[in-house]
Design a protein around this motif. Structure first.
Motif, PDB file in Angstrom:
ATOM      1  N   UNK A  39       0.822  -1.213   0.000  1.00 18.97           N
ATOM      2  CA  UNK A  39       0.000   0.000   0.000  1.00 18.97           C
ATOM      3  C   UNK A  39       0.856   1.261   0.000  1.00 18.97           C
ATOM      4  N   UNK A  40       1.998   1.218   0.701  1.00 15.90           N
ATOM      5  CA  UNK A  40       2.891   2.372   0.771  1.00 15.90           C
ATOM      6  C   UNK A  40       3.762   2.508  -0.480  1.00 15.90           C
ATOM      7  N   UNK A  41       3.700   1.514  -1.387  1.00 12.59           N
ATOM      8  CA  UNK A  41       4.529   1.550  -2.584  1.00 12.59           C
ATOM      9  C   UNK A  41       5.992   1.245  -2.306  1.00 12.59           C
ATOM     10  N   UNK A  42       6.282   0.647  -1.161  1.00 12.05           N
ATOM     11  CA  UNK A  42       7.665   0.369  -0.773  1.00 12.05           C
ATOM     12  C   UNK A  42       8.121  -1.037  -1.163  1.00 12.05           C
ATOM     13  N   UNK A  43       7.188  -1.949  -1.381  1.00 16.41           N
ATOM     14  CA  UNK A  43       7.539  -3.337  -1.652  1.00 16.41           C
ATOM     15  C   UNK A  43       7.893  -3.531  -3.120  1.00 16.41           C
ATOM     16  N   UNK A  44       9.082  -4.053  -3.369  1.00 16.18           N
ATOM     17  CA  UNK A  44       9.503  -4.422  -4.715  1.00 16.18           C
ATOM     18  C   UNK A  44       9.182  -5.893  -4.932  1.00 16.18           C
ATOM     19  N   UNK A  45       9.512  -6.717  -3.956  1.00 20.89           N
ATOM     20  CA  UNK A  45       9.233  -8.153  -4.013  1.00 20.89           C
ATOM     21  C   UNK A  45       9.374  -8.713  -2.611  1.00 20.89           C
ATOM     22  N   UNK A  46       8.749  -9.822  -2.369  1.00 21.69           N
ATOM     23  CA  UNK A  46       8.883 -10.517  -1.097  1.00 21.69           C
ATOM     24  C   UNK A  46       8.350 -11.919  -1.249  1.00 21.69           C
ATOM     25  N   UNK A  47       9.073 -12.880  -0.706  1.00 20.35           N
ATOM     26  CA  UNK A  47       8.661 -14.273  -0.831  1.00 20.35           C
ATOM     27  C   UNK A  47       9.088 -15.055   0.395  1.00 20.35           C
ATOM     28  N   UNK A  48       8.301 -16.047   0.739  1.00 22.52           N
ATOM     29  CA  UNK A  48       8.732 -17.056   1.693  1.00 22.52           C
ATOM     30  C   UNK A  48       9.382 -18.168   0.888  1.00 22.52           C
ATOM     31  N   UNK A  49      10.338 -18.844   1.471  1.00 16.85           N
ATOM     32  CA  UNK A  49      11.057 -19.893   0.758  1.00 16.85           C
ATOM     33  C   UNK A  49      10.686 -21.266   1.300  1.00 16.85           C
ATOM     34  N   UNK A  50      10.773 -22.266   0.434  1.00 20.19           N
ATOM     35  CA  UNK A  50      10.510 -23.647   0.839  1.00 20.19           C
ATOM     36  C   UNK A  50      11.538 -24.068   1.874  1.00 20.19           C
ATOM     37  N   UNK A  51      11.207 -25.092   2.637  1.00 23.86           N
ATOM     38  CA  UNK A  51      12.094 -25.613   3.668  1.00 23.86           C
ATOM     39  C   UNK A  51      13.448 -26.000   3.070  1.00 23.86           C
ATOM     40  N   UNK A  52      14.544 -25.748   3.807  1.00 28.22           N
ATOM     41  CA  UNK A  52      15.872 -26.063   3.292  1.00 28.22           C
ATOM     42  C   UNK A  52      16.060 -27.526   2.895  1.00 28.22           C
ATOM     43  N   UNK A  53      15.258 -28.423   3.452  1.00 27.96           N
ATOM     44  CA  UNK A  53      15.392 -29.836   3.085  1.00 27.96           C
ATOM     45  C   UNK A  53      15.085 -30.050   1.602  1.00 27.96           C
ATOM     46  N   UNK A  54      14.420 -29.081   0.973  1.00 25.21           N
ATOM     47  CA  UNK A  54      14.100 -29.178  -0.448  1.00 25.21           C
ATOM     48  C   UNK A  54      15.133 -28.472  -1.326  1.00 25.21           C
ATOM     49  N   UNK A  55      16.155 -27.895  -0.696  1.00 20.22           N
ATOM     50  CA  UNK A  55      17.161 -27.134  -1.430  1.00 20.22           C
ATOM     51  C   UNK A  55      18.126 -28.040  -2.172  1.00 20.22           C
ATOM     52  N   UNK A  56      18.750 -27.495  -3.178  1.00 18.43           N
ATOM     53  CA  UNK A  56      19.849 -28.128  -3.903  1.00 18.43           C
ATOM     54  C   UNK A  56      21.018 -27.159  -3.873  1.00 18.43           C
ATOM     55  N   UNK A  57      22.210 -27.682  -3.707  1.00 12.79           N
ATOM     56  CA  UNK A  57      23.420 -26.873  -3.764  1.00 12.79           C
ATOM     57  C   UNK A  57      24.264 -27.383  -4.921  1.00 12.79           C
ATOM     58  N   UNK A  58      24.722 -26.467  -5.757  1.00 13.51           N
ATOM     59  CA  UNK A  58      25.552 -26.840  -6.898  1.00 13.51           C
ATOM     60  C   UNK A  58      26.988 -26.440  -6.576  1.00 13.51           C
ATOM     61  N   UNK A  59      27.882 -27.402  -6.687  1.00 15.08           N
ATOM     62  CA  UNK A  59      29.309 -27.189  -6.427  1.00 15.08           C
ATOM     63  C   UNK A  59      30.115 -27.790  -7.578  1.00 15.08           C
ATOM     64  N   UNK A  60      31.358 -27.356  -7.673  1.00 16.17           N
ATOM     65  CA  UNK A  60      32.275 -27.964  -8.636  1.00 16.17           C
ATOM     66  C   UNK A  60      32.913 -29.183  -7.983  1.00 16.17           C
TER      67      UNK A  60
END
Length: 119
Positions: A39-60
Protein backbone atom coordinates in the motif's frame (compact mmCIF):
# COMPACT_ATOMS: atom_id res chain seq x y z
CA UNK A 1 17.64 2.92 -2.44
CA UNK A 2 16.72 -0.77 -2.48
CA UNK A 3 17.34 -3.07 0.45
CA UNK A 4 16.86 -6.79 0.93
CA UNK A 5 15.46 -7.68 4.33
CA UNK A 6 16.23 -11.35 4.96
CA UNK A 7 14.52 -13.48 7.54
CA UNK A 8 16.31 -16.54 8.88
CA UNK A 9 14.91 -19.53 10.66
CA UNK A 10 14.10 -23.20 10.61
CA UNK A 11 10.56 -24.42 9.97
CA UNK A 12 11.04 -27.71 11.82
CA UNK A 13 12.29 -25.97 14.97
CA UNK A 14 9.48 -23.42 14.76
CA UNK A 15 6.90 -26.20 14.55
CA UNK A 16 8.46 -27.89 17.60
CA UNK A 17 8.88 -24.78 19.77
CA UNK A 18 5.94 -22.52 18.88
CA UNK A 19 2.25 -23.04 19.49
CA UNK A 20 -0.18 -23.33 16.56
CA UNK A 21 -1.70 -20.03 17.75
CA UNK A 22 1.70 -18.27 17.57
CA UNK A 23 2.30 -19.65 14.08
CA UNK A 24 -1.15 -18.41 12.93
CA UNK A 25 -0.45 -15.01 14.51
CA UNK A 26 2.97 -14.87 12.79
CA UNK A 27 1.43 -15.64 9.39
CA UNK A 28 -1.22 -12.97 9.96
CA UNK A 29 1.49 -10.49 11.02
CA UNK A 30 3.54 -11.21 7.87
CA UNK A 31 0.48 -10.83 5.62
CA UNK A 32 -0.39 -7.53 7.29
CA UNK A 33 3.17 -6.24 6.89
CA UNK A 34 3.18 -7.27 3.22
CA UNK A 35 -0.09 -5.39 2.70
CA UNK A 36 1.25 -2.26 4.41
CA UNK A 37 4.44 -2.29 2.32
CA UNK A 38 2.44 -2.78 -0.90
CA UNK A 39 0.00 0.00 0.00
CA UNK A 40 2.89 2.37 0.77
CA UNK A 41 4.53 1.55 -2.58
CA UNK A 42 7.66 0.37 -0.77
CA UNK A 43 7.54 -3.34 -1.65
CA UNK A 44 9.50 -4.42 -4.72
CA UNK A 45 9.23 -8.15 -4.01
CA UNK A 46 8.88 -10.52 -1.10
CA UNK A 47 8.66 -14.27 -0.83
CA UNK A 48 8.73 -17.06 1.69
CA UNK A 49 11.06 -19.89 0.76
CA UNK A 50 10.51 -23.65 0.84
CA UNK A 51 12.09 -25.61 3.67
CA UNK A 52 15.87 -26.06 3.29
CA UNK A 53 15.39 -29.84 3.09
CA UNK A 54 14.10 -29.18 -0.45
CA UNK A 55 17.16 -27.13 -1.43
CA UNK A 56 19.85 -28.13 -3.90
CA UNK A 57 23.42 -26.87 -3.76
CA UNK A 58 25.55 -26.84 -6.90
CA UNK A 59 29.31 -27.19 -6.43
CA UNK A 60 32.28 -27.96 -8.64
CA UNK A 61 33.49 -31.53 -8.17
CA UNK A 62 36.38 -32.71 -10.31
CA UNK A 63 35.84 -29.71 -12.60
CA UNK A 64 32.15 -30.46 -13.19
CA UNK A 65 29.12 -28.74 -11.60
CA UNK A 66 27.27 -31.25 -9.42
CA UNK A 67 23.94 -30.71 -7.64
CA UNK A 68 23.55 -32.19 -4.18
CA UNK A 69 20.61 -32.28 -1.79
CA UNK A 70 20.31 -29.72 0.94
CA UNK A 71 21.37 -26.17 1.63
CA UNK A 72 24.93 -24.92 1.47
CA UNK A 73 25.16 -23.91 5.11
CA UNK A 74 25.74 -26.59 7.70
CA UNK A 75 23.35 -25.05 10.21
CA UNK A 76 19.72 -25.35 11.20
CA UNK A 77 18.90 -21.75 10.40
CA UNK A 78 18.77 -20.70 6.79
CA UNK A 79 17.12 -18.03 4.69
CA UNK A 80 13.38 -18.47 5.28
CA UNK A 81 12.06 -15.52 3.29
CA UNK A 82 12.80 -11.99 2.19
CA UNK A 83 11.45 -8.62 1.21
CA UNK A 84 13.02 -6.28 -1.32
CA UNK A 85 11.98 -2.74 -0.45
CA UNK A 86 12.69 0.63 -2.02
CA UNK A 87 13.17 2.80 1.06
CA UNK A 88 15.79 4.65 3.09
CA UNK A 89 18.26 2.70 5.23
CA UNK A 90 16.48 3.89 8.38
CA UNK A 91 13.12 2.70 7.05
CA UNK A 92 14.57 -0.70 6.08
CA UNK A 93 15.89 -1.09 9.63
CA UNK A 94 12.52 0.03 11.02
CA UNK A 95 10.73 -2.67 8.97
CA UNK A 96 13.24 -5.32 10.06
CA UNK A 97 12.86 -4.23 13.68
CA UNK A 98 9.09 -4.79 13.51
CA UNK A 99 9.66 -8.36 12.35
CA UNK A 100 12.31 -9.02 15.01
CA UNK A 101 10.02 -7.62 17.71
CA UNK A 102 7.40 -10.20 16.72
CA UNK A 103 9.51 -13.26 15.84
CA UNK A 104 12.54 -12.59 18.06
CA UNK A 105 14.56 -14.18 15.23
CA UNK A 106 17.46 -12.69 13.28
CA UNK A 107 16.94 -10.37 10.34
CA UNK A 108 19.63 -9.14 7.96
CA UNK A 109 19.26 -5.85 6.09
CA UNK A 110 21.52 -5.46 3.08
CA UNK A 111 21.62 -2.73 0.44
CA UNK A 112 21.14 -3.91 -3.13
CA UNK A 113 23.89 -2.57 -5.34
CA UNK A 114 22.97 -0.53 -8.42
CA UNK A 115 26.13 -1.71 -10.18
CA UNK A 116 29.25 -3.71 -9.44
CA UNK A 117 31.90 -1.92 -7.40
CA UNK A 118 34.44 0.04 -9.40
CA UNK A 119 37.87 -1.56 -9.62
Amino acid sequence: MKYMIMMFGDAATMMETQSPEWIRDMIEFMQKLDGELKEAGELVDGQGLADPSQAKTVRIKDGVPVATDGPFAESKESLAGYWVVDVSKDRAIEIASRVVAFTEGPIEVRQIMDAPPEI
